[in-house]
Write an enzyme that holds these catalytic residues in place. Sequence first.
Site, PDB file in Angstrom:
ATOM      1  N   HIS B  61      12.114 -76.449  -9.531  1.00 11.35           N
ATOM      2  CA  HIS B  61      12.646 -75.482 -10.496  1.00 11.35           C
ATOM      3  C   HIS B  61      14.132 -75.678 -10.732  1.00 11.35           C
ATOM      4  CE1 HIS B  61      14.637 -72.477  -7.798  1.00 11.35           C
ATOM      5  NE2 HIS B  61      13.720 -72.821  -6.921  1.00 11.35           N
ATOM      6  N   GLU B 193      11.586 -69.688 -11.753  1.00 10.99           N
ATOM      7  CA  GLU B 193      10.936 -69.598 -10.443  1.00 10.99           C
ATOM      8  C   GLU B 193      11.473 -68.396  -9.681  1.00 10.99           C
ATOM      9  OE1 GLU B 193      10.221 -70.400  -6.101  1.00 10.99           O
ATOM     10  OE2 GLU B 193      12.103 -70.026  -7.143  1.00 10.99           O
ATOM     11  N   GLU B 194      12.776 -68.188  -9.787  1.00 13.22           N
ATOM     12  CA  GLU B 194      13.440 -67.162  -8.973  1.00 13.22           C
ATOM     13  C   GLU B 194      13.030 -65.740  -9.356  1.00 13.22           C
ATOM     14  OE1 GLU B 194      14.936 -67.842  -6.372  1.00 13.22           O
ATOM     15  OE2 GLU B 194      15.883 -69.799  -6.523  1.00 13.22           O
ATOM     16  N   ASP B 216      11.064 -78.076  -3.093  1.00 18.40           N
ATOM     17  CA  ASP B 216      11.953 -76.903  -3.085  1.00 18.40           C
ATOM     18  C   ASP B 216      12.661 -76.835  -1.731  1.00 18.40           C
ATOM     19  OD1 ASP B 216      13.187 -74.483  -3.786  1.00 18.40           O
ATOM     20  OD2 ASP B 216      11.357 -73.659  -4.649  1.00 18.40           O
ATOM     21  N   HIS B 302      20.542 -68.684  -1.245  1.00 20.00           N
ATOM     22  CA  HIS B 302      20.928 -67.601  -2.166  1.00 20.00           C
ATOM     23  C   HIS B 302      22.344 -67.085  -1.920  1.00 20.00           C
ATOM     24  CE1 HIS B 302      16.723 -66.480  -3.907  1.00 20.00           C
ATOM     25  NE2 HIS B 302      16.942 -67.777  -3.884  1.00 20.00           N
TER      26      HIS B 302
END
Lengths: 345, 329, 352
Positions: B61, B193-194, B216, B302
């Site tokens: 992604h 995706e997030e 990922d 993140h």
Amino acid sequence: MLLAELSEAIGVSGAEYEIRDLIREEIKEHVDEIRTDALGNLIVHKEGDSSLPTLLLAAHMDEIGLMVTKVEKNGLLSFKPIGGIDKRVLVSKKVVVGKDKIPGVIGAKAIHLQRPSERKRPLKIKQLYIDIGAKDDKAAKKVVNIGDTATFATKFSQLGPKTVKGKAFDDRVGCSVLMELLRNDYDFPLYGVFSVQEEVGLRGAGVAAYDINPDLTIVIEGTTASDVPGSKEHVYSTTVGEGPALTMMDMTIIPNRGLMQSIIETAEDTNIGYQFRRSTAAGTDAGRIHLLKEGIPTAVVSVPVRYIHSPASLLNLDDYEATKNLLNEFCKRLSSGGFNFEKDN
Amino acid sequence: MKKIIKRLTETYGPSGHEKNVTELIKNEIESLVDEVKIDKMGNMIAFKSGNSDKKVMLAAHMDEIGLIVTHIDENGFIRFSNVGGVSPYVLLGERVIFGNGVEGVIDKEKLDSIKELKLSKMYIDIGLSNEEEVKEKVQIGDVAIYKREFSDLDKRLVAKSLDNRVGCAILIEAIKGLKEVANDTYFVFTVQEEVGIRGAQTSAFGIAPDFGIAVDVTATGDTPEAKIMAVSLGEGPAIKIKDRSLITHPKVKELMVKVAEREEIPYQFEVLEFGGTDAGSIHLTRGGVPTGVLSIPARYIHTPSEMVDCGDVEYGVKLLSAILQEEIE
Amino acid sequence: MESKDFLKSLSNKTGVSGTEEEITKAVKEVFGDYIDESRTDALGNLITLKRGEGKESDKPQIMLAAHIDEIGLMVKEIDEKGFLKFTTVGGIDQRTLVGQEVLVYGKEVVKGIIGAKPPHVQDKKEQKQAIKLKDMYIDLGRNVKEVKGLVEVGDLIVVTREFCDLEGNRVSGKSLDDRAGVTMVLECLKELQRLKHASDVYGVATVQEEVGVRGATTSTYGIVPDIGIAIDVCHGEMPGVSDEETANLGEGPVIFLGPQVHPKLHKKLKRIAQEFDISYQIGTSTSPRGTDAFAIQVTRSGIPTALVSIPLRYMHTSVETLDLNDIKKGGRLLANFISQVDSEFVEGLRCF
């Protein structure tokens, strides 16, 4: 008023019989095809020029409500909620139960019989019963079955010059806008879906849209307005009286930007005031639809509604008219081939 | 490879706004594959034909987490909500940047306790003094990302959005290094995706693959007093066994292990107790698709300073490339 | 094979979500006598077909779905002393785990027990609280080198439990949820040997239900049935649980009502039960989640779906308990329902 009838009709998720029949009767003359599917979605089609994009307009007809889960020996009905209901709003409300709309009230122990500490705690669903006046379970079972659904017995009425009150504006207001639009004729192929089971997990509309496979979809909703005392302006989400709300993002969708831009342009060119839905919480049928198959460009346009999912919600009739006008203008421009939908994500 | 990772991680591309990343990747690979197309959701699908007609889908992604503007007050302070998983604690003192280059800083309302911190009590200040001035530059619905440059720590790399630009980089490097692929191979750079594994769902439906692998990042358990997890930085790419979205098909796991052993690529098994990847969508597409995940261990996911190990990344490219030489039954 | 023996053999086998092959194989073998063909799809669902006698134009497709996967545990780390830390696959009450004997499916099947810090060394406050999953571990009674030679991160673990007979028709064992459902499908297939039916009947043993109804999602997409019936278990009555939430053991299958159930299918199932004098119970479910019906109903352009359940006590533990008569009655109910479905009925399911 159409909205009044729609608001008062019953149709809890999974049991949308009355509202579906009402909508079907009202719109069947205005469409080329009308059918139901395996889940009970009502799907209508108006033919059009196939060189233009096929548009799907969707509004859900189900509402939150209660389901009778047990008839107690003394004739009271135990129930569970269907969809997201704040249990604190239930006590001392009037309801109607089942297909025959048996009237009932939701009762609880009187304040005199409660300890002071009890009065501070919200009542649990298990402490609440629907009382239809039956003297015992035998009498109750004559008119009510386990599995019957119940809704608030709220009458629609006008409060101020521009404000109306009723239950289930989420999303009967969307149904009403969609029904009015279906009376118009546009050049492009148009599908309308009055979907079931939105309130229990966005289940109906995706199924209905699967076979239609439209080029574009707009979901018409009634959405939260929290422009009320105790909430700060930056958490209003939407404001009553400021026009249709366009979803910028919620838990289930980031709307297609090309489609959003077209709706915004339409609003600006025709001087229709609009606002963004400024919360990213919750979701709508659009979440399911835009991910069907290879993806369907989708946007959400909502009428702001105060106190959704409660016995009595409020909306502003100017917002209603503006939402309808905006979508009508959009459809007119789509008819004339006025948009160029290039994917720009 | 560091160069491409630097460029990718310094590009703006939150969920729903992946265009800049798409263009960067397209320029890198267009001449090396048979076809590149962008679908209705914005996924970029690069196709390379193989010797068998079985279809393999690889997914990485492109999108990153961000902050979406929800309100601009009369003094020009910007309120926001999250796009994907953003911790309010990580945001304190951060600088952010919008798609048009406008920068801002983040702070919070006065709180009695730091435990009360949540996004609705925070704001972005872009240095302008009223609503009108701000609205000329920033609109409701605009999205900001962390402003943070890439750092090369020699053996390890630190940057924002290594989740999952490092996955994109692995696909790009695999494309660059490959002469042939055994099967018809679709390299998919997915969107959104997030916010709920959305791009992979529609692209997988369109491709209808026989086999899928998502690339990922995954979390690690190798930092002080970390949540228990048997994945460490620097011990090779991880072969996912399970997360919230997927239980890896046993045949896919076997294939990945077989190839890694044969090529003498170090690997580790990953059991992730939270989170999901594009594979979660791919494996439930249509009648089902055997799907696995090649994970790159990453610390501080993140945050503006995600960290990966260069060796893990390079072995990741090697493992993926070798898998693409395998004929799928 | 007698249904009880079948259930016993399935219960004693292992098939945690994602690795159900052993169960699929056993089901395929036993179903073989009653079906025309079978296949396994990409996720591992076993899809069997018993053809109907109807003409091509009058041949409804009916899918019966029961899941074969069970909840379990998975190794997430091997510590420096050789203790295994683990996570759950599916929903497990952590309080039921301490002191259980387990099997770890490593390079070979290894026996172990689930341990936790003994009460003697816990302080008073600790003793009052349930032991948390993160504080439990599996002790294989071997040193770290031996353990690492046998077990890897990602290996599956199940609680050891032999199926056993209780009084009367009641039995107890692990993973009766939902291998009892598979047994009901077998009962139905047996019953169908002596009934005429126009419809093609797909008996599907679905995988990965416990981790998010995944097998039903893909198998339904592949089959596209006209009618889907999920067969699962529901809570049996017991002290301390409101009878609103439960059904009685031995009083027949539970025919469910709720948003995920097509009203006409519910009605017909009820009528068939009455017509054939099969005792039944009514269950309500206000949320569509929790069974394969959740996935089946919203596949493609929508599938009319029903839910039939077997009352079961102590769900998601190793001592799940049920009454075999409920399975038998359910099988009869389904078979008689199937034999009465025709294309006219199926068409009516789209008319609201």
